[in-house]
Design a protein around this motif. Sequence first.
Motif, mmCIF file in Angstrom:
data_model
loop_
_atom_site.group_PDB
_atom_site.id
_atom_site.type_symbol
_atom_site.label_atom_id
_atom_site.label_comp_id
_atom_site.label_asym_id
_atom_site.label_seq_id
_atom_site.Cartn_x
_atom_site.Cartn_y
_atom_site.Cartn_z
ATOM 1 N N PRO A 212 -18.214 -11.396 11.367
ATOM 2 C CA PRO A 212 -18.073 -12.776 11.826
ATOM 3 C C PRO A 212 -18.182 -13.796 10.702
ATOM 4 N N PHE A 213 -18.597 -13.336 9.523
ATOM 5 C CA PHE A 213 -18.746 -14.201 8.345
ATOM 6 C C PHE A 213 -17.647 -13.939 7.317
ATOM 7 N N CYS A 214 -16.570 -13.266 7.696
ATOM 8 C CA CYS A 214 -15.534 -12.829 6.745
ATOM 9 C C CYS A 214 -14.987 -14.002 5.925
ATOM 10 N N GLN A 215 -14.998 -13.833 4.610
ATOM 11 C CA GLN A 215 -14.510 -14.871 3.709
ATOM 12 C C GLN A 215 -12.987 -14.896 3.640
ATOM 13 N N ASN A 216 -12.352 -13.782 3.985
ATOM 14 C CA ASN A 216 -10.892 -13.671 3.896
ATOM 15 C C ASN A 216 -10.268 -13.355 5.259
ATOM 16 N N TYR A 217 -10.833 -13.934 6.313
ATOM 17 C CA TYR A 217 -10.408 -13.575 7.668
ATOM 18 C C TYR A 217 -8.925 -13.842 7.924
ATOM 19 N N SER A 218 -8.333 -14.792 7.195
ATOM 20 C CA SER A 218 -6.928 -15.133 7.451
ATOM 21 C C SER A 218 -5.969 -14.021 7.041
ATOM 22 N N ILE A 219 -6.422 -13.119 6.184
ATOM 23 C CA ILE A 219 -5.573 -11.964 5.844
ATOM 24 C C ILE A 219 -6.167 -10.650 6.358
ATOM 25 N N SER A 220 -7.441 -10.650 6.718
ATOM 26 C CA SER A 220 -8.044 -9.392 7.142
ATOM 27 C C SER A 220 -8.086 -9.218 8.659
ATOM 28 N N ILE A 221 -8.224 -10.316 9.392
ATOM 29 C CA ILE A 221 -8.372 -10.216 10.852
ATOM 30 C C ILE A 221 -7.280 -11.004 11.579
ATOM 31 N N GLU A 222 -7.184 -12.281 11.295
ATOM 32 C CA GLU A 222 -6.228 -13.135 12.007
ATOM 33 C C GLU A 222 -5.016 -13.415 11.118
ATOM 34 N N PHE A 223 -4.242 -12.368 10.859
ATOM 35 C CA PHE A 223 -3.147 -12.497 9.897
ATOM 36 C C PHE A 223 -1.770 -12.582 10.543
ATOM 37 N N ALA A 224 -1.705 -12.652 11.873
ATOM 38 C CA ALA A 224 -0.405 -12.638 12.549
ATOM 39 C C ALA A 224 0.504 -13.760 12.071
ATOM 40 N N SER A 225 -0.062 -14.931 11.822
ATOM 41 C CA SER A 225 0.755 -16.074 11.417
ATOM 42 C C SER A 225 1.280 -15.949 9.992
ATOM 43 N N LEU A 226 0.745 -14.998 9.232
ATOM 44 C CA LEU A 226 1.153 -14.828 7.835
ATOM 45 C C LEU A 226 2.262 -13.806 7.647
ATOM 46 N N VAL A 227 2.578 -13.072 8.700
ATOM 47 C CA VAL A 227 3.487 -11.940 8.545
ATOM 48 C C VAL A 227 4.808 -12.344 7.897
ATOM 49 N N SER A 228 5.363 -13.467 8.292
ATOM 50 C CA SER A 228 6.667 -13.873 7.764
ATOM 51 C C SER A 228 6.604 -14.256 6.291
ATOM 52 N N SER A 229 5.408 -14.519 5.778
ATOM 53 C CA SER A 229 5.281 -14.923 4.377
ATOM 54 C C SER A 229 4.878 -13.780 3.452
ATOM 55 N N LEU A 230 4.683 -12.583 3.998
ATOM 56 C CA LEU A 230 4.322 -11.440 3.172
ATOM 57 C C LEU A 230 5.505 -11.002 2.319
ATOM 58 N N SER A 231 5.204 -10.474 1.156
ATOM 59 C CA SER A 231 6.250 -9.996 0.239
ATOM 60 C C SER A 231 6.222 -8.478 0.174
ATOM 61 N N PHE A 232 7.403 -7.871 0.230
ATOM 62 C CA PHE A 232 7.476 -6.414 0.179
ATOM 63 C C PHE A 232 7.624 -5.922 -1.255
ATOM 64 N N PHE A 233 6.825 -4.919 -1.607
ATOM 65 C CA PHE A 233 6.906 -4.257 -2.898
ATOM 66 C C PHE A 233 6.930 -2.744 -2.683
ATOM 67 N N GLU A 234 7.835 -2.066 -3.353
ATOM 68 C CA GLU A 234 7.705 -0.631 -3.500
ATOM 69 C C GLU A 234 6.574 -0.370 -4.494
ATOM 70 N N PRO A 235 5.912 0.782 -4.415
ATOM 71 C CA PRO A 235 4.833 1.061 -5.368
ATOM 72 C C PRO A 235 5.262 0.889 -6.830
ATOM 73 N N GLN A 236 6.458 1.350 -7.173
ATOM 74 C CA GLN A 236 6.910 1.222 -8.559
ATOM 75 C C GLN A 236 7.105 -0.240 -8.946
ATOM 76 N N GLU A 237 7.537 -1.065 -8.014
ATOM 77 C CA GLU A 237 7.708 -2.488 -8.306
ATOM 78 C C GLU A 237 6.361 -3.145 -8.600
ATOM 79 N N LEU A 238 5.325 -2.707 -7.917
ATOM 80 C CA LEU A 238 4.005 -3.255 -8.164
ATOM 81 C C LEU A 238 3.526 -2.878 -9.568
ATOM 82 N N VAL A 239 3.762 -1.647 -9.946
ATOM 83 C CA VAL A 239 3.397 -1.202 -11.293
ATOM 84 C C VAL A 239 4.174 -1.984 -12.341
#
Length: 288
Positions: free
Chosen positions: A90-117
């Motif tokens: 209930p004290f989560c500092q990053n709740y907007s990405i860890s618990i209530e992240f539904a509104s962020l889905v459209s703003s997420l960026s896709f990376f293949e593992p190799q692209e991240l490296v």
Amino acid sequence: MRTDFEASYYTRLDEGKVRCELCPHFCVIAEGKIGICGVRRNQAGRLMLPYYGMISSIAMDPIEKKPLYHFFPGSVIMSVGFVGCPFRCPFCQNYSISIEFASLVSSLSFFEPQELVDRAIALGSMGIAYTYSEPLIHAEFITEAARLARKRGLKNVLVTNGYINPAPAEDILEHMDAANIDLKSFNADFYSSFIRGKIEPVKAFILQAAKKIHVEVTTLLIPGKNDSDEEIRDIAKWVAAIRDDIPLHLTAYYPRYHYTQPPTPPSRVLAAVDIAKKYLRHVYPGNI
């Protein structure tokens, strides 16, 4: 989002259900539903990963921010965030990405593992830190990214709540170099009633990780919940029994998400540090 990446660590059950075996929740998930973590979904009787490679944030951070004080101090590392979490703090500092992240889905960026490296190398990073939200629920992605990163000479770092079963933990740790692991309390009731988890799997993961990689431990001190002298002593003594040179970070809580209790006084954090130093060689205050 990905719709074609199948999870590891699950068993098919009757009536189209599946049992996820990644973390100690062992979620039994009906068709079309997701597990407690929010990122593992039953799709036609198969456990799928719709958020595979979906990144919520990338930043270059000092390694000390993880916090890791005894692992390549003074270096900077590319830090990567995901979405979802198996806990409900209930004290989560990053709740907007860890618990209530539904509104962020459209703003997420896709990376293949190799692209991240490739991004980490382009940024001149010494490695990749899997952090911000809970990375272990993305075990399949981070294991592959870490495997590729190590081939390129990069270090791999976990910042995690440690809520994972031993078999998948072993697969992940095989490719990791360091971890900061949250030990949120030394009280089983705190875990079960306050954050909806269990303490024993977290302790088991800390023990497992400490045998293989560099480990530092963090406890967020919440007034009246987990900051008593007795509990600080119990945490410090338990960590010291593994090794007395494991760094322990005792950090101040601030009101966030559903929890509005006043922040931890700096004096309380410093007093807790003094207690823990009776058992451990390296104890640090944080967030003060």
